[in-house]
Enzyme design. Structure first.
Site, PDB file in Angstrom:
ATOM      1  N   PRO A 291      -1.842   3.903   0.285  1.00  0.00           N
ATOM      2  CA  PRO A 291      -2.516   4.933   0.889  1.00  0.00           C
ATOM      3  C   PRO A 291      -2.660   5.958   0.155  1.00  0.00           C
ATOM      4  O   PRO A 291      -1.991   6.587  -0.983  1.00  0.00           O
ATOM      5  CB  PRO A 291      -1.649   5.363   1.881  1.00  0.00           C
ATOM      6  CG  PRO A 291      -0.259   4.506   1.509  1.00  0.00           C
ATOM      7  CD  PRO A 291      -0.505   3.366   0.606  1.00  0.00           C
ATOM      8  N   GLY A 292      -3.846   6.811  -0.007  1.00  0.00           N
ATOM      9  CA  GLY A 292      -3.974   8.127  -0.504  1.00  0.00           C
ATOM     10  C   GLY A 292      -4.260   9.052   0.521  1.00  0.00           C
ATOM     11  O   GLY A 292      -3.372   9.896   0.942  1.00  0.00           O
ATOM     12  N   ARG A 330     -16.695  17.408  -0.754  1.00  0.00           N
ATOM     13  CA  ARG A 330     -16.959  16.231   0.461  1.00  0.00           C
ATOM     14  C   ARG A 330     -18.029  16.632   1.540  1.00  0.00           C
ATOM     15  O   ARG A 330     -18.977  15.657   1.503  1.00  0.00           O
ATOM     16  CB  ARG A 330     -15.699  15.909   1.155  1.00  0.00           C
ATOM     17  CG  ARG A 330     -14.717  15.634   0.145  1.00  0.00           C
ATOM     18  CD  ARG A 330     -13.203  14.945   0.783  1.00  0.00           C
ATOM     19  NE  ARG A 330     -13.405  13.533   1.445  1.00  0.00           N
ATOM     20  CZ  ARG A 330     -13.747  13.698   2.517  1.00  0.00           C
ATOM     21  NH1 ARG A 330     -13.738  14.496   3.382  1.00  0.00           N
ATOM     22  NH2 ARG A 330     -14.031  12.315   3.224  1.00  0.00           N
ATOM     23  N   TYR A 334     -20.683  13.769   1.172  1.00  0.00           N
ATOM     24  CA  TYR A 334     -20.584  12.530   2.195  1.00  0.00           C
ATOM     25  C   TYR A 334     -21.013  13.160   3.480  1.00  0.00           C
ATOM     26  O   TYR A 334     -20.514  12.473   4.446  1.00  0.00           O
ATOM     27  CB  TYR A 334     -19.351  11.897   2.303  1.00  0.00           C
ATOM     28  CG  TYR A 334     -18.384  11.834   0.983  1.00  0.00           C
ATOM     29  CD1 TYR A 334     -18.899  10.899   0.160  1.00  0.00           C
ATOM     30  CD2 TYR A 334     -17.283  12.240   0.686  1.00  0.00           C
ATOM     31  CE1 TYR A 334     -18.390  10.440  -0.899  1.00  0.00           C
ATOM     32  CE2 TYR A 334     -16.730  12.193  -0.623  1.00  0.00           C
ATOM     33  CZ  TYR A 334     -17.177  11.252  -1.403  1.00  0.00           C
ATOM     34  OH  TYR A 334     -16.394  10.801  -2.411  1.00  0.00           O
ATOM     35  N   CYS A 361     -24.742  28.411  -6.117  1.00  0.00           N
ATOM     36  CA  CYS A 361     -26.188  28.484  -5.983  1.00  0.00           C
ATOM     37  C   CYS A 361     -27.032  27.346  -5.939  1.00  0.00           C
ATOM     38  O   CYS A 361     -27.351  26.610  -6.676  1.00  0.00           O
ATOM     39  CB  CYS A 361     -26.866  29.045  -7.422  1.00  0.00           C
ATOM     40  SG  CYS A 361     -26.272  30.914  -7.654  1.00  0.00           S
TER      41      CYS A 361
HETATM   42  N1  LLP Z   1      -6.558   1.729  -3.411  1.00  0.00           N
HETATM   43  C1  LLP Z   1      -7.888   1.649  -4.110  1.00  0.00           C
HETATM   44  C2  LLP Z   1      -8.004   0.591  -5.194  1.00  0.00           C
HETATM   45  C3  LLP Z   1      -9.097   2.631  -3.938  1.00  0.00           C
HETATM   46  O1  LLP Z   1      -9.935   2.343  -4.652  1.00  0.00           O
HETATM   47  C4  LLP Z   1      -8.685   3.747  -3.134  1.00  0.00           C
HETATM   48  C5  LLP Z   1      -9.674   4.674  -3.053  1.00  0.00           C
HETATM   49  C6  LLP Z   1      -7.621   3.641  -2.449  1.00  0.00           C
HETATM   50  C7  LLP Z   1      -6.448   2.907  -2.866  1.00  0.00           C
HETATM   51  C8  LLP Z   1      -7.060   4.895  -1.747  1.00  0.00           C
HETATM   52  O2  LLP Z   1      -7.913   5.147  -0.487  1.00  0.00           O
HETATM   53  P1  LLP Z   1      -7.652   6.222   0.675  1.00  0.00           P
HETATM   54  O3  LLP Z   1      -6.229   5.616   1.346  1.00  0.00           O
HETATM   55  O4  LLP Z   1      -7.439   7.434  -0.106  1.00  0.00           O
HETATM   56  O5  LLP Z   1      -8.694   6.064   1.664  1.00  0.00           O
HETATM   57  N2  LLP Z   1     -13.497  10.574  -2.828  1.00  0.00           N
HETATM   58  C9  LLP Z   1     -13.728   9.757  -1.574  1.00  0.00           C
HETATM   59  C10 LLP Z   1     -12.631   8.858  -1.415  1.00  0.00           C
HETATM   60  C11 LLP Z   1     -12.918   7.473  -2.556  1.00  0.00           C
HETATM   61  C12 LLP Z   1     -11.771   6.608  -2.364  1.00  0.00           C
HETATM   62  C13 LLP Z   1     -11.941   5.542  -3.440  1.00  0.00           C
HETATM   63  N3  LLP Z   1     -11.038   4.631  -3.561  1.00  0.00           N
HETATM   64  C14 LLP Z   1     -13.525  11.045  -0.116  1.00  0.00           C
HETATM   65  O6  LLP Z   1     -13.590  11.961  -0.547  1.00  0.00           O
HETATM   66  O7  LLP Z   1     -13.709  10.519   0.756  1.00  0.00           O
END
Ligand code: LLP
Length: 434
Positions: A291-292, A330, A334, A361
């Site tokens: 999880p991120g 974001r 997105y 800008c």
């Molecule tokens: N593991 C892998 C292999 C990933 O590619 C990612 C995210 C994660 C874990 C973590 O995902 P999460 O739990 O954070 O959803 N910049 C975009 C999100 C890109 C996510 C890329 N990979 C945003 O701001 O929504």
């Protein structure tokens, strides 16, 4: 209004986070300012870990540091007993500088360079997640040269793509990441890695998407991978020790989002994997997740100072803040949605609908469309919720705006964990023509 974690309103009528007055934070550290509720990050981390522990399942919860990678954050992940997912030399360097236990670092990426892989071997990290055939060859040559053995996972694309609420099942998945699970690539990757004496193949990895609100996609992915594991046990007597199902657990940005608790994702994943394992008489693998966003997203708030405004009669009112797509790209990238209140009077009656513009800008530099707010005055403070994931980590210096500072708050105390960039920092790497 919906408050997250330890966020609330204090006696002065100001927004408070972790027992600290947000107006004081803005005064002391300036704006824009990223503020993190440390207690909420701890609660989320413990939620995931506890869900595995209470069922006695061997697991690793790896924080996907791409969501927010700084030394202090990596140290907090360490304090909470998390593992760490890094995707570049820079994130790996940050982890090492933070003193993160190397054996709990997992290295991802679809185009790791020779230097990055050498760095990973030098640090002796826990595992490299191999993404493609080029990487197999590259890593083989480095391991041979250095006579070093390394743990690897193979990243596979199970043919499931999650789009928040629905899943697309694609026979042959069109993705830049990983080995196709359905088209023979995964078998080929295993055949190339398993006999190599410097590789210890731990198992398989997949990641099906981000901001996912249901468990269906994870369960489908688990099913496809475990079926493959069963097939490989039959055909080549290979049994995986690790099943990594990636990250992507959804969070609430606005009231349109309805996330489920971390524990529910985990318990349903465990149930499904157990059933499949029993069905195919396999040994229970260690389950890893990454999880991120769901660890840090709703723990972050950005404070801005309100400046100019513009009325477009009978169309809308724009209010501009002292940041924008430079600290939160974001919405522009997105169409991401956020909620916000005035930090200096969060309970004031909302009387108008405004749209929050950044100061870059570019017309697309809008943070929030159609936000109900009280009438504002110059220097009012705007607090935008849920900016903890992919805010700071995707911040940039467009228009040469210095990146904001980051403050951690917990139990009534604040700690500055990233300094605000200065104008000197901005030109630090520039060289004169003559
Ligand atoms: N593991 C892998 C292999 C990933 O590619 C990612 C995210 C994660 C874990 C973590 O995902 P999460 O739990 O954070 O959803 N910049 C975009 C999100 C890109 C996510 C890329 N990979 C945003 O701001 O929504």
């Amino acid at each position: 209004m919906y408050f997250y974690g330890t966020t609330g309103v204090n006696k002065s009528g100001h927004l408070e986070i972790g027992g600290v007055d947000s107006v004081e934070l803005a005064k002391n550290f300036g704006t824009p300012l990223y503020v993190y509720d440390v207690a909420l990050i701890r609660e989320r981390a413990r939620g995931f870990k506890h869900a595995f522990d209470e069922q006695n399942i061997r697991a690793q919860v790896a924080y996907a540091s791409k969501a927010f990678s700084t030394i202090a954050m990596v140290q907090l992940a360490e304090e909470e007993g998390l593992s760490l997912d890094v995707v570049s030399g820079g994130e790996l360097y940050t982890a090492a500088a933070a003193g993160f236990p190397v054996e709990r670092i997992h290295f991802h990426g679809n185009n790791k360079s020779r230097e990055e892989l050498e760095m990973a071997l030098d640090y002796q990290i826990g595992c490299i997640v191999i993404d493609n055939f080029h990487e197999i060859e590259l890593l083989k040559s480095i391991c041979k040269e250095q006579t070093k053995k390394v743990n690897i996972l193979l990243r596979v694309t199970p043919g499931i793509e999650a789009h928040t609420h629905d899943y697309i099942l694609t026979g042959q998945e069109d993705s830049k990441f990983g080995f196709g699970l359905q088209n023979g690539q995964a078998e080929e990757a295993l055949a190339q890695t398993l006999p190599f004496k410097y590789f210890n193949v731990l198992g398989l990895h997949c990641h099906i998407g981000s901001q996912i609100f249901e468990t269906t996609g994870f369960l489908l992915a688990a099913k496809k991978i475990v079926e493959k594991m069963a097939e490989w046990k039959e055909t080549i007597s290979f049994e995986a020790d690790v099943l990594n199902l990636g990250g992507g657990f959804g969070i609430r940005y606005t009231n349109e989002d309805e996330p489920i608790p971390p524990s529910q994702y985990v318990s349903e994943i465990i149930k499904e994997v157990k059933q499949l394992i029993d069905h195919y008489s396999l040994k229970m693998p260690e389950i890893w997740i990454e999880p991120g966003r769901s660890l840090v997203g709703d723990a972050g708030i950005t404070l801005y100072k309100i400046g100019s405004s513009k009325d477009v009669p009978e169309v809308r009112k724009y209010l501009a803040v002292d940041g924008g797509m430079s600290d939160n790209i974001r919405p522009a990238l997105y169409q991401a949605k956020y909620e916000a209140v005035l930090a200096n009077r969060p309970l004031a009656q909302t009387t108008e609908t405004v749209s929050i513009a950044g100061k870059c800008c570019e017309s697309g530099d809008m943070l929030i469309w159609d936000l109900p707010l009280p009438e504002t005055e110059e220097d009012d403070l705007l607090a935008v919720f849920c900016t903890g994931a992919y805010g700071y980590s995707m911040a940039n210096n467009y228009n040469r705006l210095p990146r904001p500072a980051v403050v951690f708050v917990e139990d009534g105390k604040e700690v500055l964990v990233v300094k605000r960039e200065s104008y000197e920092d901005l030109i630090k790497l520039d060289l004169p023509l003559k």
